[in-house]
Design an enzyme around this catalytic site. Structure first.
Site, PDB file in Angstrom:
ATOM      1  N   HIS A  14      38.631  36.688  38.547  1.00 38.10           N
ATOM      2  CA  HIS A  14      39.280  37.537  37.550  1.00 38.10           C
ATOM      3  C   HIS A  14      40.606  36.931  37.118  1.00 38.10           C
ATOM      4  O   HIS A  14      41.117  36.000  37.733  1.00 38.10           O
ATOM      5  CB  HIS A  14      39.464  38.982  38.055  1.00 38.10           C
ATOM      6  CG  HIS A  14      40.455  39.165  39.156  1.00 38.10           C
ATOM      7  ND1 HIS A  14      40.832  40.402  39.627  1.00 38.10           N
ATOM      8  CD2 HIS A  14      41.170  38.266  39.886  1.00 38.10           C
ATOM      9  CE1 HIS A  14      41.726  40.261  40.585  1.00 38.10           C
ATOM     10  NE2 HIS A  14      41.945  38.984  40.774  1.00 38.10           N
ATOM     11  N   CYS A  33      48.518  35.904  39.603  1.00 32.64           N
ATOM     12  CA  CYS A  33      47.248  36.567  39.295  1.00 32.64           C
ATOM     13  C   CYS A  33      46.921  36.514  37.810  1.00 32.64           C
ATOM     14  O   CYS A  33      45.815  36.862  37.403  1.00 32.64           O
ATOM     15  CB  CYS A  33      47.273  38.024  39.757  1.00 32.64           C
ATOM     16  SG  CYS A  33      47.355  38.161  41.539  1.00 32.64           S
ATOM     17  N   HIS A  39      41.123  33.125  38.854  1.00 35.39           N
ATOM     18  CA  HIS A  39      41.081  32.738  40.268  1.00 35.39           C
ATOM     19  C   HIS A  39      40.061  33.656  40.935  1.00 35.39           C
ATOM     20  O   HIS A  39      39.654  34.662  40.345  1.00 35.39           O
ATOM     21  CB  HIS A  39      42.462  32.876  40.915  1.00 35.39           C
ATOM     22  CG  HIS A  39      42.939  34.294  40.939  1.00 35.39           C
ATOM     23  ND1 HIS A  39      43.576  34.878  39.870  1.00 35.39           N
ATOM     24  CD2 HIS A  39      42.831  35.265  41.880  1.00 35.39           C
ATOM     25  CE1 HIS A  39      43.852  36.141  40.152  1.00 35.39           C
ATOM     26  NE2 HIS A  39      43.404  36.412  41.359  1.00 35.39           N
ATOM     27  N   HIS A  41      38.188  35.771  44.468  1.00 32.94           N
ATOM     28  CA  HIS A  41      38.358  36.474  45.741  1.00 32.94           C
ATOM     29  C   HIS A  41      36.994  36.665  46.391  1.00 32.94           C
ATOM     30  O   HIS A  41      35.983  36.797  45.697  1.00 32.94           O
ATOM     31  CB  HIS A  41      38.933  37.879  45.536  1.00 32.94           C
ATOM     32  CG  HIS A  41      40.321  37.889  45.002  1.00 32.94           C
ATOM     33  ND1 HIS A  41      41.428  37.723  45.791  1.00 32.94           N
ATOM     34  CD2 HIS A  41      40.787  38.073  43.741  1.00 32.94           C
ATOM     35  CE1 HIS A  41      42.517  37.793  45.047  1.00 32.94           C
ATOM     36  NE2 HIS A  41      42.164  38.002  43.795  1.00 32.94           N
ATOM     37  N   ASP A  79      28.466  40.304  41.742  1.00 32.91           N
ATOM     38  CA  ASP A  79      28.583  39.141  42.633  1.00 32.91           C
ATOM     39  C   ASP A  79      28.479  37.839  41.841  1.00 32.91           C
ATOM     40  O   ASP A  79      27.577  37.679  41.015  1.00 32.91           O
ATOM     41  CB  ASP A  79      27.488  39.201  43.700  1.00 32.91           C
ATOM     42  CG  ASP A  79      27.651  38.129  44.763  1.00 32.91           C
ATOM     43  OD1 ASP A  79      28.802  37.796  45.120  1.00 32.91           O
ATOM     44  OD2 ASP A  79      26.622  37.614  45.248  1.00 32.91           O
ATOM     45  N   HIS A  80      29.415  36.920  42.095  1.00 35.86           N
ATOM     46  CA  HIS A  80      29.474  35.628  41.411  1.00 35.86           C
ATOM     47  C   HIS A  80      29.650  35.800  39.899  1.00 35.86           C
ATOM     48  O   HIS A  80      29.083  35.039  39.105  1.00 35.86           O
ATOM     49  CB  HIS A  80      28.258  34.749  41.741  1.00 35.86           C
ATOM     50  CG  HIS A  80      28.338  34.167  43.121  1.00 35.86           C
ATOM     51  ND1 HIS A  80      28.143  34.921  44.251  1.00 35.86           N
ATOM     52  CD2 HIS A  80      28.653  32.928  43.563  1.00 35.86           C
ATOM     53  CE1 HIS A  80      28.297  34.154  45.324  1.00 35.86           C
ATOM     54  NE2 HIS A  80      28.617  32.948  44.930  1.00 35.86           N
ATOM     55  N   GLU A 124      40.721  43.238  48.680  1.00 38.64           N
ATOM     56  CA  GLU A 124      40.837  42.032  47.856  1.00 38.64           C
ATOM     57  C   GLU A 124      41.285  40.851  48.716  1.00 38.64           C
ATOM     58  O   GLU A 124      40.923  39.706  48.457  1.00 38.64           O
ATOM     59  CB  GLU A 124      41.828  42.278  46.724  1.00 38.64           C
ATOM     60  CG  GLU A 124      41.700  41.285  45.606  1.00 38.64           C
ATOM     61  CD  GLU A 124      42.449  41.738  44.385  1.00 38.64           C
ATOM     62  OE1 GLU A 124      41.801  42.071  43.377  1.00 38.64           O
ATOM     63  OE2 GLU A 124      43.687  41.783  44.438  1.00 38.64           O
TER      64      GLU A 124
HETATM   65 NI    NI Z   1      43.294  38.267  42.163  1.00 38.35          NI
END
Ligand code: NI
Length: 136
Positions: A14, A33, A39, A41, A79-80, A124
């Site tokens: 995100h 962020c 980036h 998580h 997911d992904h 997160e």
């Molecule tokens: Ni983040």
């Protein structure tokens, strides 16, 4: 009253930014962020269902069934994926853990066949998580 939890893990990317902010404001509010190319998580999702025990089964909810519902309703979509553009229930939202938790709640609230959805937790990082329990 019993509380039953299913944990799932998903990976997603995100970028936190508000399109109404200038680049400088986004940088000030969201810091790293807001990296323009995003980036990732490894998120942990915990879904808690609250209810009374069914005397015929000994379950509040069959966890195999809860797992299936979470996989089909949430994990398959998220997911992904890139949370800024790929996920229907996050479109037009800043993909913070807060908004992810609310979005997942809304996906699941009508799909729980026994007991009631009690909370959604999104970790997160190891140290940061958000818990949503529906509208106050
Ligand atoms: Ni983040």
């Amino acid at each position: 009253m019993l509380y039953v939890t299913r944990r799932e893990i998903f990976s997603a990317s995100h970028r936190l930014f508000n399109p109404n902010f200038s680049d400088e404001e986004n940088e000030r509010v969201f810091g790293k962020c807001s990296n323009p190319n995003g980036h990732g998580h490894n998120y942990i999702l915990e879904v808690v269902v609250k209810g009374e025990i069914n005397t015929q089964t000994g379950y509040v909810i069959d966890l195999k069934l809860l797992k299936q519902i979470i996989l089909e309703t949430v994990i398959r979509k998220i997911d992904h994926k890139n949370l800024n553009v790929d996920v229907d229930f996050l479109i037009d939202k800043i993909p913070t853990a807060e908004n992810i938790a609310i979005g997942i709640w809304e996906q699941l609230i009508d799909k729980i066949p026994s007991g009631k959805l009690y909370s959604i937790k999104i970790y997160e990082t190891e140290n940061n998580y958000v818990e949503y329990k529906g509208k106050a």
